[in-house]
Design a protein around this motif. Structure first.
Motif, mmCIF file in Angstrom:
data_model
loop_
_atom_site.group_PDB
_atom_site.id
_atom_site.type_symbol
_atom_site.label_atom_id
_atom_site.label_comp_id
_atom_site.label_asym_id
_atom_site.label_seq_id
_atom_site.Cartn_x
_atom_site.Cartn_y
_atom_site.Cartn_z
ATOM 1 N N PRO A 1 0.785 -1.213 0.065
ATOM 2 C CA PRO A 1 -0.024 0.020 0.343
ATOM 3 C C PRO A 1 1.072 1.276 0.025
ATOM 4 N N GLY A 2 0.461 2.211 -0.807
ATOM 5 C CA GLY A 2 1.324 3.503 -1.048
ATOM 6 C C GLY A 2 2.714 3.280 -1.714
ATOM 7 N N SER A 3 2.838 2.293 -2.570
ATOM 8 C CA SER A 3 4.173 2.065 -2.922
ATOM 9 C C SER A 3 4.428 2.842 -4.351
ATOM 10 N N GLY A 4 3.387 3.469 -4.841
ATOM 11 C CA GLY A 4 3.447 4.260 -5.906
ATOM 12 C C GLY A 4 2.778 3.706 -7.308
ATOM 13 N N CYS B 1 9.835 2.739 3.715
ATOM 14 C CA CYS B 1 10.684 3.243 2.473
ATOM 15 C C CYS B 1 9.627 3.160 1.224
ATOM 16 N N ASN B 2 8.283 3.172 1.489
ATOM 17 C CA ASN B 2 7.485 3.420 0.169
ATOM 18 C C ASN B 2 6.990 4.764 -0.005
ATOM 19 N N ALA B 3 6.728 5.167 -0.945
ATOM 20 C CA ALA B 3 6.646 6.355 -1.788
ATOM 21 C C ALA B 3 5.635 7.305 -0.698
ATOM 22 N N LEU B 4 4.403 6.476 -0.428
ATOM 23 C CA LEU B 4 3.646 7.462 0.616
ATOM 24 C C LEU B 4 3.890 7.648 1.623
ATOM 25 N N TYR B 5 4.420 6.982 2.495
ATOM 26 C CA TYR B 5 5.189 7.144 3.728
ATOM 27 C C TYR B 5 6.128 8.208 3.803
ATOM 28 N N VAL B 6 7.076 8.001 2.613
ATOM 29 C CA VAL B 6 8.338 9.043 2.707
ATOM 30 C C VAL B 6 7.651 10.610 2.156
ATOM 31 N N THR B 7 6.614 10.706 1.385
ATOM 32 C CA THR B 7 6.023 11.836 0.894
ATOM 33 C C THR B 7 5.386 12.477 2.332
ATOM 34 N N LEU B 8 4.739 11.538 3.106
ATOM 35 C CA LEU B 8 3.940 12.175 4.223
ATOM 36 C C LEU B 8 4.981 12.592 5.189
ATOM 37 N N LEU B 9 6.169 11.846 5.399
ATOM 38 C CA LEU B 9 7.345 12.284 6.345
ATOM 39 C C LEU B 9 7.967 13.600 5.917
ATOM 40 N N CYS C 1 6.707 6.308 14.310
ATOM 41 C CA CYS C 1 5.884 5.631 13.510
ATOM 42 C C CYS C 1 6.392 4.593 12.357
ATOM 43 N N GLN C 2 6.218 3.176 12.556
ATOM 44 C CA GLN C 2 6.820 2.271 11.745
ATOM 45 C C GLN C 2 5.915 2.012 10.468
ATOM 46 N N ASP C 3 5.145 2.586 10.158
ATOM 47 C CA ASP C 3 4.049 2.513 8.901
ATOM 48 C C ASP C 3 3.323 3.768 8.696
ATOM 49 N N THR C 4 2.556 3.593 7.670
ATOM 50 C CA THR C 4 2.026 4.861 6.905
ATOM 51 C C THR C 4 0.944 5.168 7.937
ATOM 52 N N VAL C 5 0.085 4.175 8.368
ATOM 53 C CA VAL C 5 -1.295 4.351 9.125
ATOM 54 C C VAL C 5 -1.058 5.075 10.583
ATOM 55 N N SER C 6 0.280 4.697 10.984
ATOM 56 C CA SER C 6 0.667 5.152 12.236
ATOM 57 C C SER C 6 1.396 6.672 12.218
ATOM 58 N N LEU C 7 1.795 6.851 10.958
ATOM 59 C CA LEU C 7 2.454 8.312 10.533
ATOM 60 C C LEU C 7 1.232 9.263 10.319
ATOM 61 N N TYR C 8 -0.026 8.634 9.429
ATOM 62 C CA TYR C 8 -1.146 9.415 9.418
ATOM 63 C C TYR C 8 -1.865 9.762 10.759
ATOM 64 N N ARG C 9 -1.636 9.045 11.828
ATOM 65 C CA ARG C 9 -2.198 9.209 13.072
ATOM 66 C C ARG C 9 -1.501 10.635 13.602
ATOM 67 N N LEU C 10 -0.217 10.590 13.452
ATOM 68 C CA LEU C 10 0.758 11.704 13.973
ATOM 69 C C LEU C 10 0.381 12.908 13.459
ATOM 70 N N VAL C 11 0.032 12.788 11.974
ATOM 71 C CA VAL C 11 -0.436 13.916 11.167
ATOM 72 C C VAL C 11 -1.869 14.715 11.634
#
Length: 934
Positions: free
Chosen positions: A134-137, A312-320, A343-353
């Motif tokens: 998910p979110g790999s581009g 290191c997938n595209a969505l996670y890095v973009t969000l970072l 935050c070790q995945d995109t969902v937890s990074l979204y939570r931080l956002v």
């Protein structure tokens, strides 16, 4: 401006500034702020539809129907006989644009080469699987590659579909397959009947693909992004495992975890995690946009963090990168990085956002509203609009909403699709669900109930918008409330809205959920329609009723219930002929649909007669080179081919093909077309001098174009210039002058300047009576419009001779025993009844009855309507025995009609004084302007 003068110095300065701009639009308006906003809204909507989306708005018959707000059914886009939802198409265009909306290509070159190799590989070849986490581009890769292909291989036809959130409209398999089939048809110039039955549609798709790919000169590439988001994708996309035609390539993208087992054997292009160079480039690009400069130490920490598969997938890095950029130079970047590293995945990074957005809000009230907005969007079918949010939450100010949406959009949480707010990525939706709705189904149900109450309130105000039809049945389905779903489906306007936008499979699935088979579904709709008909009075409601009957007939035809489809389509035809006019384009539409049922029923003789009538009306209304004429020609061609009359069919097909080619070349905005014609006029004036018949004709056509755009002031200028030039060049008694007079009269009629319209129609009639043959169509049109105008103005004595003349013209054109003569007789009889001249009306009804019986048989619904009117006349004349006998016969026909549809409606219902008498309000004027001599 007030009285033509600028009201203040600041306004003058503004006008001067605007006049130097290239693409400005100035609206001269004096009045309230709300009126001004409405003027601007209409103007912007027109520009978007015509100049940007290139929608044609040449629906002439729409001019005189006075459609109100959004309560009527949406205007359908017809391709052949298949309903096409322009909204769904726009959603796909926007999804493609959003998917490709990234400047960072993440080292995609190696993947582009692999995709190019697939296209070049010899057939047969199975679909190519593009897989990744998910979110790999994947969507970004496919959209960028589509753009490259469109640029470098113009002969390659690329059909794409971006599947959105599971259970949204874009993930409906039957709609996806129908859309792909229609796009193929469009590009191969083939117009054929297409089933709307979901099971048959999926079953027949491989045959369509084979047939249509053989007609295409070049390769066809079909791309379906996120195909695994379709429910039961393996079952509904069975065609993927069949051998593909030699010039067809298919590419589908899936998430690694959810890819069906059988597809894993296909050739696969797997998107690798981003390397450290790509990670650095992506974060650097995001930080630059926020004017943030990272230290070497911070860059190293980021590089070390972004090494696992999930970081290191595209969505996670973009969000970072966006999170760091948002902190900016004012905040503590090291502290932000430390939080991100937790935050070790995109969902937890979204939570931080989300938490950072919450912290930026000033009060608990605003935080509560943020939660409400995200949850309501989360439980909706296709998203929620800003205006709907404002109505759902009256305490939500536009300033707070704008600020929230800006933050959520910037941080990749929300996006827009067709004006609706929805989640930008599945992981954002997943995060909101975990954060706010983890307490269970009760929370979800409460938010759904809020939407149910909102859209139900919309229905109670008699407003059935596409939004109500999209959301309400789906919400009832999700709630498992079969009773309310059933009641919602019996709201005729909800079902009509879904059907006319091509959402046949969705409508069918709702009925299956409430446990109804096809026959009981048909009977219930017919009962509801009969009940609704009792409340219909006046012209507008009868026109609306005709639309509902037509929708029911088409729906039953698509269900395969041919014998039951005839009665509602026949009823729709009768209402339109009486309420509008036998020559109105909507009558052609009814004839066309009725003919379609007879074709499927293999009653080819009946179908041919109806198609020919529809063709004649379309040619008279639109001119010989309009797409509507092409549609009738195609229908006749298909009919002839079914009867093995291949030569006749081929001739009509070629004629239709030429019309469609011309229309395609001409396609674009009417506004742009008008500007081109203006330029053409300037060129003609330079080369030919100003006063010529050709220039006068061009001015007339320009006037018609502006009239169709509802720009009545400009239209009036051009039409007046055309009339003046024709009078100077050709003389005041020339038939071309009558055309200009007729068009100007129609324009004044539209502006409700009835005295002016009357004077011009009378002049046009005088010229045409002297210059044209007694049965000429142009003479008939002026007679009809002036008669209707007299009736509208209450000048019934003046209307009588014109209605009599209309009978004469039709007798000369069609012969004394043609049904259209009977309709003209009925119209004259209705007029006499309004004048209390029942004695004169009686023989006209009797003659009309004889024609209808000879033409259609003794049990035809039109015979029944005429018998009812005769019964009323007999009753009013004191002949009660005869009235009872006539009424009994009329009711027998009505009962037979009800039995034919399979409904249970009782036979005692009748409109007061018969259906024709219920239309005693003024008949709708057929106000369309004439483009040129035919």
């Amino acid at each position: 401006k007030e009285d033509g003068r600028v009201s203040s110095v600041s306004v003058q300065q503004l006008i001067e500034q605007i006049s130097y701009m290239n693409k400005s639009k100035m609206i001269d308006h004096v009045g309230g702020v709300e009126e001004g906003a409405y003027e601007i809204y209409n103007c912007v909507e027109k520009i978007i539809k015509q100049d940007i989306l290139g929608c044609e708005t040449t629906e002439l018959e729409g001019k005189d129907l006075g459609n109100k707000e959004e309560s009527s059914a949406p205007e359908e886009v017809v391709f052949g006989d298949v309903l096409w939802d322009a909204h769904d198409e726009q959603e796909q265009m926007e999804a493609f644009q959003q998917a490709s909306n990234s400047t960072c290509e993440l080292g995609f070159e190696k993947y582009f080469e692999r995709l190019n190799d697939l296209v070049a590989a010899p057939a047969p070849i199975p679909p190519l699987l593009v897989s990744g986490g998910p979110g790999s581009g994947k969507s970004l890769l496919l959209s960028k590659w589509i753009q490259l292909q469109q640029k470098h291989s113009p002969n390659t036809l690329i059909l794409y579909h971006f599947v959105g959130r599971p259970m949204s409209t874009s993930s409906e398999p039957a709609l996806i397959i129908k859309r792909l089939t229609l796009k193929l048809m469009q590009h191969s110039w083939l117009v054929s009947p297409l089933t709307l039955d979901p099971a048959k549609l999926l079953e027949e798709f491989p045959r369509w693909l084979e047939k249509l790919s053989a007609r295409h000169q070049g390769s066809i590439i079909i791309i379906i992004d996120s195909i695994d988001q379709i429910q039961q994708a393996e079952k509904h996309m069975k065609w993927l495992i069949d051998p593909l035609p030699v010039n067809v390539r298919v590419i589908v993208s899936v998430n690694v975890e959810t890819c069906p087992q059988a597809w894993r054997l296909w050739p696969t292009l797997h998107l690798d995690p981003l390397n450290s160079k790509d990670v650095k480039a992506l974060i650097s690009a995001e930080c630059s946009s926020g004017n943030v400069k990272l230290t070497k130490e911070q860059e190293k920490k980021l590089e070390r963090h972004c090494r696992s598969a999930t970081t290191c997938n595209a969505l996670y890095v973009t969000l970072l990168g966006k999170t760091i950029a948002c902190v900016g130079n004012k905040g503590n970047i090291d502290e932000t990085l430390q939080q991100c590293f937790q935050c070790q995945d995109t969902v937890s990074l979204y939570r931080l956002v989300l938490r950072s957005v919450e912290e930026s809000l000033q009060s608990d009230k605003e935080k509560g509203l943020l939660r409400e907005i995200l949850c309501v969007i989360g439980v909706s079918h296709n998203g929620v609009s800003e205006s709907e949010l404002m109505e759902l939450y009256p305490e939500l100010s536009s300033a707070v909403l704008a600020s929230l949406i800006h933050s959520l959009h910037r941080m990749c949480l929300l996006t827009y699709g067709c004006g609706l707010l929805k989640f930008q990525h599945l992981q954002a939706w997943e995060m909101v669900r975990l954060e706010y709705m983890e307490e269970g189904e009760n929370v979800v149900s409460a938010y759904r109930q809020k939407l149910v109450e909102y859209f139900t309130m919309q229905l109670s105000r008699d407003r059935v918008t596409w939004r109500s039809a999209d959301e309400l049945p789906w919400l009832f389905q999700q709630q498992g409330d079969k009773h309310k779903l059933h009641k919602c489906l019996l709201n005729l306007f909800v079902s009509q809205n879904l059907y006319k936008r091509g959402h046949f499979a969705e409508l069918l699935s709702y009925w299956q959920l409430v446990g109804k088979d096809k026959s009981s579904m048909a009977a219930e709709y017919f009962d509801s329609l009969k009940e609704y008909e009792k409340s219909c009075e006046g012209e507008e409601s009868m026109i609306c009723l005709a639309d509902l009957y037509e929708t029911l007939g088409r729906f039953l035809k698509d269900l395969g219930l041919l014998s039951q489809a005839v009665a509602p389509l026949q009823r729709s035809l009768e209402i339109r002929e009486t309420a509008l006019d036998p020559d109105h384009p909507r009558v052609a539409q009814s004839l066309h649909q009725l003919a379609g049922v007879y074709v499927q029923w293999k009653k080819f003789g009946n179908a041919e007669q109806l198609y020919k009538q529809a063709l004649e009306i379309a040619e008279n209304a639109y001119g010989a080179e309009h797409p509507r004429v092409a549609r009738e020609l195609d229908a006749l061609a298909t009919l002839y081919q079914k009867q093995n009359k291949y030569e006749q069919g081929e001739q009509l097909r070629k004629k239709s093909f030429k019309i469609r080619q011309k229309a395609a070349r001409r396609k674009g905005s009417l506004s742009g077309f008008a500007l081109l014609r203006q330029r053409a006029l300037q060129l003609e004036e330079l080369t030919l001098g100003k006063d010529t018949p050709d220039n006068a004709r061009t001015l007339n056509e320009l006037g018609v174009l502006y009239y169709l755009q509802n720009n009545l002031e400009t239209a009036e200028l051009f039409l007046k210039r055309s009339l003046e030039m024709r009078e100077r060049v050709l003389g005041c008694d020339h038939p071309d002058c009558a055309q200009s007079l007729n068009n100007l009269a129609a324009l004044y009629n539209e502006k409700k300047l009835y005295d002016k319209a009357e004077e011009l129609y009378e002049k046009a009639l005088d010229i045409r009576r002297r210059a044209l043959a007694p049965d000429h169509p142009s003479l008939a049109y002026t007679v009809k419009h002036l008669a209707v105008l007299y009736k509208k103005m209450g000048k019934l004595d003046k209307a009588v001779p014109l209605y009599e003349l209309a009978v004469e013209i039709r007798q000369k054109s069609f012969g004394p025993k043609h049904p259209s003569v009977a309709t003209a007789l009925v119209n004259l009889a209705v007029l006499y009844c309004q004048m209390k001249k029942q004695v004169e009306a009686l023989p006209l009804y009797e003659r009309a009855l004889k024609i209808y019986e000879d033409s259609f048989g003794h049990m035809h619904p039109r015979v029944g309507e005429t018998l009812k009117n005769l019964a009323v006349l007999s009753y009013e004349g004191g002949d009660f025995e005869k009235a009872a006998e006539l009424y009994k016969r009329a009711m027998e026909i009505k009962e037979a009609e009800t039995l034919l549809i399979g409904g249970k409606a009782t036979s005692r219902h009748s409109s007061s004084g018969g259906d024709t008498f219920s239309l005693k309000s003024t008949l709708a004027p057929n106000i369309f302007l004439e483009h040129g001599q035919r």
